[in-house]
Design a protein around this motif. Structure first.
Motif, PDB file in Angstrom:
ATOM      1  N   GLU A 178       0.837  -1.208   0.000  1.00 21.27           N
ATOM      2  CA  GLU A 178       0.000   0.000   0.000  1.00 21.27           C
ATOM      3  C   GLU A 178       0.870   1.256   0.000  1.00 21.27           C
ATOM      4  OE1 GLU A 178      -2.842   0.230   3.190  1.00 21.27           O
ATOM      5  OE2 GLU A 178      -3.569   2.177   2.498  1.00 21.27           O
ATOM      6  N   ALA A 179       0.448   2.235  -0.761  1.00 16.26           N
ATOM      7  CA  ALA A 179       1.179   3.507  -0.841  1.00 16.26           C
ATOM      8  C   ALA A 179       0.999   4.311   0.439  1.00 16.26           C
ATOM      9  CB  ALA A 179       0.655   4.320  -2.029  1.00 16.26           C
ATOM     10  N   PRO A 180       1.955   5.196   0.746  1.00 14.35           N
ATOM     11  CA  PRO A 180       1.756   6.137   1.850  1.00 14.35           C
ATOM     12  C   PRO A 180       0.506   6.978   1.568  1.00 14.35           C
ATOM     13  CG  PRO A 180       4.009   6.253   0.991  1.00 14.35           C
ATOM     14  CD  PRO A 180       3.239   5.387   0.055  1.00 14.35           C
ATOM     15  N   SER A 181      -0.172   7.407   2.624  1.00 15.76           N
ATOM     16  CA  SER A 181      -1.480   8.058   2.472  1.00 15.76           C
ATOM     17  C   SER A 181      -1.382   9.495   1.947  1.00 15.76           C
ATOM     18  CB  SER A 181      -2.183   8.097   3.830  1.00 15.76           C
ATOM     19  OG  SER A 181      -3.418   8.779   3.720  1.00 15.76           O
ATOM     20  N   PHE A 182      -2.406   9.887   1.185  1.00 21.01           N
ATOM     21  CA  PHE A 182      -2.517  11.288   0.758  1.00 21.01           C
ATOM     22  C   PHE A 182      -3.586  12.021   1.582  1.00 21.01           C
ATOM     23  CE2 PHE A 182      -4.977   8.692  -2.328  1.00 21.01           C
ATOM     24  CZ  PHE A 182      -6.262   9.165  -2.073  1.00 21.01           C
ATOM     25  N   ARG A 183      -4.049  11.408   2.659  1.00 18.09           N
ATOM     26  CA  ARG A 183      -5.137  11.971   3.460  1.00 18.09           C
ATOM     27  C   ARG A 183      -4.858  13.413   3.905  1.00 18.09           C
ATOM     28  NH1 ARG A 183      -9.340  10.134   6.631  1.00 18.09           N
ATOM     29  NH2 ARG A 183      -8.926   7.992   6.063  1.00 18.09           N
ATOM     30  N   GLY A 184      -3.609  13.704   4.254  1.00 16.18           N
ATOM     31  CA  GLY A 184      -3.295  15.027   4.812  1.00 16.18           C
ATOM     32  C   GLY A 184      -2.858  16.064   3.792  1.00 16.18           C
ATOM     33  N   PHE A 185      -2.887  15.741   2.512  1.00 22.24           N
ATOM     34  CA  PHE A 185      -2.424  16.716   1.514  1.00 22.24           C
ATOM     35  C   PHE A 185      -3.340  17.951   1.544  1.00 22.24           C
ATOM     36  CE2 PHE A 185      -0.293  13.813  -1.949  1.00 22.24           C
ATOM     37  CZ  PHE A 185       0.429  13.167  -0.974  1.00 22.24           C
ATOM     38  N   PRO A 186      -2.767  19.167   1.545  1.00 25.61           N
ATOM     39  CA  PRO A 186      -3.624  20.347   1.381  1.00 25.61           C
ATOM     40  C   PRO A 186      -4.160  20.398  -0.044  1.00 25.61           C
ATOM     41  CG  PRO A 186      -1.299  20.960   1.316  1.00 25.61           C
ATOM     42  CD  PRO A 186      -1.339  19.486   1.612  1.00 25.61           C
ATOM     43  N   HIS A 187      -5.177  21.222  -0.263  1.00 27.22           N
ATOM     44  CA  HIS A 187      -5.627  21.439  -1.642  1.00 27.22           C
ATOM     45  C   HIS A 187      -4.473  22.010  -2.446  1.00 27.22           C
ATOM     46  CE1 HIS A 187      -9.920  22.007   0.094  1.00 27.22           C
ATOM     47  NE2 HIS A 187      -9.660  20.748  -0.143  1.00 27.22           N
ATOM     48  N   TYR A 188      -4.307  21.531  -3.656  1.00 23.55           N
ATOM     49  CA  TYR A 188      -3.209  22.058  -4.461  1.00 23.55           C
ATOM     50  C   TYR A 188      -3.403  23.555  -4.699  1.00 23.55           C
ATOM     51  CZ  TYR A 188       0.260  23.233  -7.702  1.00 23.55           C
ATOM     52  OH  TYR A 188       1.339  23.875  -8.256  1.00 23.55           O
ATOM     53  N   ASP A 189      -2.336  24.301  -4.466  1.00 18.45           N
ATOM     54  CA  ASP A 189      -2.368  25.755  -4.628  1.00 18.45           C
ATOM     55  C   ASP A 189      -0.947  26.180  -5.032  1.00 18.45           C
ATOM     56  OD1 ASP A 189      -2.213  28.488  -4.251  1.00 18.45           O
ATOM     57  OD2 ASP A 189      -3.142  28.489  -2.263  1.00 18.45           O
ATOM     58  N   ALA A 190      -0.807  26.709  -6.219  1.00 20.59           N
ATOM     59  CA  ALA A 190       0.527  27.055  -6.717  1.00 20.59           C
ATOM     60  C   ALA A 190       1.191  28.118  -5.831  1.00 20.59           C
ATOM     61  CB  ALA A 190       0.429  27.547  -8.161  1.00 20.59           C
ATOM     62  N   ASP A 191       0.390  28.995  -5.214  1.00 21.35           N
ATOM     63  CA  ASP A 191       0.978  30.000  -4.309  1.00 21.35           C
ATOM     64  C   ASP A 191       1.591  29.322  -3.091  1.00 21.35           C
ATOM     65  OD1 ASP A 191       0.157  32.001  -5.986  1.00 21.35           O
ATOM     66  OD2 ASP A 191      -1.696  32.406  -4.884  1.00 21.35           O
ATOM     67  N   PHE A 192       0.875  28.317  -2.568  1.00 21.27           N
ATOM     68  CA  PHE A 192       1.390  27.544  -1.426  1.00 21.27           C
ATOM     69  C   PHE A 192       2.701  26.868  -1.819  1.00 21.27           C
ATOM     70  CE2 PHE A 192       1.970  23.713   0.992  1.00 21.27           C
ATOM     71  CZ  PHE A 192       1.447  23.953   2.256  1.00 21.27           C
ATOM     72  N   GLN A 193       2.705  26.280  -3.012  1.00 24.39           N
ATOM     73  CA  GLN A 193       3.924  25.596  -3.479  1.00 24.39           C
ATOM     74  C   GLN A 193       5.085  26.574  -3.566  1.00 24.39           C
ATOM     75  OE1 GLN A 193       3.541  23.555  -7.313  1.00 24.39           O
ATOM     76  NE2 GLN A 193       5.750  23.755  -7.572  1.00 24.39           N
ATOM     77  N   THR A 194       4.804  27.780  -4.068  1.00 27.93           N
ATOM     78  CA  THR A 194       5.874  28.780  -4.213  1.00 27.93           C
ATOM     79  C   THR A 194       6.396  29.234  -2.850  1.00 27.93           C
ATOM     80  OG1 THR A 194       4.822  29.539  -6.234  1.00 27.93           O
ATOM     81  CG2 THR A 194       6.411  31.040  -5.230  1.00 27.93           C
ATOM     82  N   SER A 195       5.478  29.447  -1.899  1.00 29.01           N
ATOM     83  CA  SER A 195       5.918  29.994  -0.610  1.00 29.01           C
ATOM     84  C   SER A 195       6.458  28.917   0.328  1.00 29.01           C
ATOM     85  CB  SER A 195       4.770  30.749   0.078  1.00 29.01           C
ATOM     86  OG  SER A 195       3.699  29.862   0.312  1.00 29.01           O
ATOM     87  N   SER A 196       5.878  27.719   0.282  1.00 27.01           N
ATOM     88  CA  SER A 196       6.223  26.696   1.283  1.00 27.01           C
ATOM     89  C   SER A 196       6.868  25.449   0.686  1.00 27.01           C
ATOM     90  CB  SER A 196       4.965  26.266   2.044  1.00 27.01           C
ATOM     91  OG  SER A 196       4.262  27.377   2.523  1.00 27.01           O
ATOM     92  N   GLY A 197       6.904  25.342  -0.627  1.00 23.71           N
ATOM     93  CA  GLY A 197       7.452  24.132  -1.243  1.00 23.71           C
ATOM     94  C   GLY A 197       6.451  22.986  -1.164  1.00 23.71           C
ATOM     95  N   PHE A 198       6.948  21.792  -1.398  1.00 25.35           N
ATOM     96  CA  PHE A 198       6.069  20.622  -1.403  1.00 25.35           C
ATOM     97  C   PHE A 198       5.910  20.080   0.016  1.00 25.35           C
ATOM     98  CE2 PHE A 198       7.405  20.915  -5.746  1.00 25.35           C
ATOM     99  CZ  PHE A 198       6.290  20.500  -6.460  1.00 25.35           C
ATOM    100  N   PRO A 199       4.687  19.768   0.450  1.00 23.44           N
ATOM    101  CA  PRO A 199       4.496  19.126   1.754  1.00 23.44           C
ATOM    102  C   PRO A 199       5.296  17.821   1.827  1.00 23.44           C
ATOM    103  CG  PRO A 199       2.379  19.821   0.840  1.00 23.44           C
ATOM    104  CD  PRO A 199       3.401  20.014  -0.239  1.00 23.44           C
ATOM    105  N   ALA A 200       5.778  17.502   3.038  1.00 27.74           N
ATOM    106  CA  ALA A 200       6.628  16.315   3.195  1.00 27.74           C
ATOM    107  C   ALA A 200       5.910  15.052   2.739  1.00 27.74           C
ATOM    108  CB  ALA A 200       7.053  16.191   4.661  1.00 27.74           C
TER     109      ALA A 200
END
Ligand SMILES: Cc1cc2nc3c(=O)[nH]c(=O)nc-3n(C[C@H](O)[C@H](O)[C@H](O)COP(=O)(O)O)c2cc1C
Length: 186
Positions: free
Chosen positions: A37-59
């Protein structure tokens, strides 16, 4: 030689039929194929390019992407929501698709689905095929696995997959997928 297949379940629901379907796969796989089984995506935030730019990719996005890269192949087992891909699963694919060294590129991917309705998620599967094709995944063709009327195919208490024709087509798909993976890996 062992083939390692990563299983991604599109449902977050406790008691999910798709999770039950996923759990049935190891015993139906051909010899030499291992499924995890793959690691869970349950905690992923909604994709937001601004979030990606400011905070990078969630662990946990990076963890899932690494698991996909490390696998020989992926199988996605998902419900259909409103005739298409469940939002949480699509969001997970959107996140990993933005990484450089995009993990699904040239990755063999098979699809299965279970639904309460009679068509078993066919429309979701075709939409998922489109998204995966854009990501340059090697999308497996046939046999397809659609588990319709899922409430009649699994044991009410244990959620074990009890329907023999369904078990048979799954075993056929996994065997054909194993051959496909070997071809694609050259
Ligand atoms: C938001 C939502 C949309 C749904 N849309 C569909 C649909 O389009 N087609 C279908 O066959 N079932 C649909 N269903 C019913 C699901 O097939 C059923 O709830 C199934 O058990 C979900 O999968 P799971 O058991 O793995 O969570 C929908 C369910 C939800 C919650």
């Amino acid at each position: 030689m062992t083939t390692n297949v990563l299983m991604i379940c599109g449902s977050l629901r406790r008691g999910s039929f798709n999770r039950a379907l996923m759990n049935a796969l190891p015993e139906l796989a051909p010899s030499g194929m291992t499924l995890a089984e793959a690691p869970s995506f349950r905690g992923f935030p909604h994709y937001d390019a601004d979030f990606q730019t400011s905070s990078g990719f969630p662990a946990d996005v990076v963890v899932l992407a690494d698991a996909i890269r490390a696998a020989d192949a992926v199988i996605i087992i998902s419900p259909e929501y409103n005739w298409t891909i469940p939002g949480a699963l699509k969001n997970a694919l959107d996140w990993v698709s933005r990484l450089s060294d995009q993990p699904l590129k040239e990755k063999p991917v098979a699809i299965q689905s279970a639904t309460g309705g009679p068509l078993g998620g066919a429309r979701m599967q075709y939409h998922l095929r489109m998204a995966l094709t854009y990501l340059n995944a090697f999308v497996f063709g046939t046999p397809e696995v659609f588990v319709g009327l899922a409430q009649t195919k699994f044991d009410e208490k244990t959620l074990a997959l009890k329907d023999e024709p369904t078990r048979k087509i799954i075993a056929q798909q996994l065997a054909a997928f194993g051959t496909f993976i070997a071809h694609m890996k050259g």
